[in-house]
Design an enzyme around this catalytic site. Sequence first.
Site, PDB file in Angstrom:
ATOM      1  N   ASP A  33       0.822  -1.218   0.000  1.00  0.00           N
ATOM      2  CA  ASP A  33       0.000   0.000   0.000  1.00  0.00           C
ATOM      3  C   ASP A  33       0.847   1.256   0.000  1.00  0.00           C
ATOM      4  OD1 ASP A  33       0.967  -0.438   2.545  1.00  0.00           O
ATOM      5  OD2 ASP A  33      -0.967  -0.562   3.516  1.00  0.00           O
ATOM      6  N   ASN A  52      -7.117  -2.299  14.401  1.00  0.00           N
ATOM      7  CA  ASN A  52      -8.548  -2.513  14.103  1.00  0.00           C
ATOM      8  C   ASN A  52      -8.764  -3.727  13.188  1.00  0.00           C
ATOM      9  OD1 ASN A  52      -7.573  -1.579  11.699  1.00  0.00           O
ATOM     10  ND2 ASN A  52      -8.985   0.141  11.499  1.00  0.00           N
ATOM     11  N   HIS A  73      -7.123  -4.271  10.310  1.00  0.00           N
ATOM     12  CA  HIS A  73      -6.860  -4.078   8.877  1.00  0.00           C
ATOM     13  C   HIS A  73      -5.606  -4.823   8.437  1.00  0.00           C
ATOM     14  CE1 HIS A  73      -4.472  -0.031   9.537  1.00  0.00           C
ATOM     15  NE2 HIS A  73      -3.608  -0.990   9.303  1.00  0.00           N
ATOM     16  N   GLU A  88      -9.543  -1.516   5.500  1.00  0.00           N
ATOM     17  CA  GLU A  88     -10.138  -1.192   6.796  1.00  0.00           C
ATOM     18  C   GLU A  88     -11.381  -2.048   7.055  1.00  0.00           C
ATOM     19  OE1 GLU A  88      -8.435   0.510   8.680  1.00  0.00           O
ATOM     20  OE2 GLU A  88      -7.820   2.459   7.916  1.00  0.00           O
TER      21      GLU A  88
HETATM   22  C1  GLP Z   1      -0.216   0.407   8.647  1.00  0.00           C
HETATM   23  C2  GLP Z   1      -0.016  -0.398   7.342  1.00  0.00           C
HETATM   24  C3  GLP Z   1      -0.232  -1.868   7.553  1.00  0.00           C
HETATM   25  C4  GLP Z   1       0.431  -2.295   8.840  1.00  0.00           C
HETATM   26  C5  GLP Z   1      -0.291  -1.675  10.000  1.00  0.00           C
HETATM   27  C6  GLP Z   1       0.292  -1.976  11.351  1.00  0.00           C
HETATM   28  O1  GLP Z   1      -1.237   1.340   8.589  1.00  0.00           O
HETATM   29  N1  GLP Z   1      -0.776   0.060   6.244  1.00  0.00           N
HETATM   30  O2  GLP Z   1       0.281  -2.588   6.440  1.00  0.00           O
HETATM   31  O3  GLP Z   1       0.381  -3.694   8.981  1.00  0.00           O
HETATM   32  O4  GLP Z   1      -0.537  -0.309   9.807  1.00  0.00           O
HETATM   33  O5  GLP Z   1       1.326  -1.104  11.698  1.00  0.00           O
HETATM   34  P1  GLP Z   1       2.330  -1.377  12.879  1.00  0.00           P
HETATM   35  O6  GLP Z   1       3.192  -2.511  12.426  1.00  0.00           O
HETATM   36  O7  GLP Z   1       3.113  -0.097  12.999  1.00  0.00           O
HETATM   37  O8  GLP Z   1       1.530  -1.706  14.070  1.00  0.00           O
END
Ligand code: GLP
Length: 247
Positions: free
Chosen positions: A67, A136, A138, A143
């Site tokens: 993404d 959440n 995702h 989302e």
């Molecule tokens: C981000 C990314 C995700 C990632 C998630 C968790 O928004 N788009 O691909 O897995 O959030 O982030 P973190 O690893 O910092 O908890």
Amino acid sequence: MLIIQKNSYEEISTLAAKIIAQKIKNKPNLVLGLATGSTPLGLYKALINMHKNEGLDFSKITTFNLDEYIGLPQTHNQSYYYFMHENFFNHINISKRLINIPDGMSEKHDIACNQYEDKIRHAGGIDFQILGIGSNGHIAFNEPGSSLNSRTRVKPLSKKTIKDNSRFFNSIDEVPTKSITMGIGTIMSSQEILLIANGLNKAEIIKSCIEGPISAMCPASILQMHRKVTVLLDKDAASKLTLEIES
Ligand code: GLP
């Protein structure tokens, strides 16, 4: 699903790196799906060390990132383009032309999304996809409420994600409100998936993802339907599971 629990973040990062290194040794032109966020940072560090100390060769792999934020140029220090180069690509012998990251600055996002899907198809599909999980539920920027069959497209970020990710920006107002993200269907088309999670703040969502019902309200729960998923957790992230887990 294979659920593996380790004691610490360092241990899950090292094990994840070993799994990926083995995949690359078995198939030097591996098509690797990559994630951003804080979770895979330890894994990227471990892979960089394997490249520097053991000669792990990335020259033939193709990568597809999950993404990108819409509206952040590649030079912005919070764009995922910047993140990936800073934390991984600049330190390994990857071929720059085999790196693929959605373009958050394209003028016609819909066309760019379809082209991204085409590129994945032309590369032969993703062999191995790394995933983190949002608090959440995702995956990538899919989302809660996302279609479980979706492909790469534009998605608005939820309030929760904007708040979670504001820790990387000067203020919450600077967090982009939209993204380009691989769809859940795109992710599910990968041959194999490795989801990594650590920390107590992920314990509740990991329980929903693994032991809860499959629901668009917890997009990661769809992974229960994939035939080859490994979930690698530290003790804290696994602390709410009732399953017996391998360690
Ligand atoms: C981000 C990314 C995700 C990632 C998630 C968790 O928004 N788009 O691909 O897995 O959030 O982030 P973190 O690893 O910092 O908890």
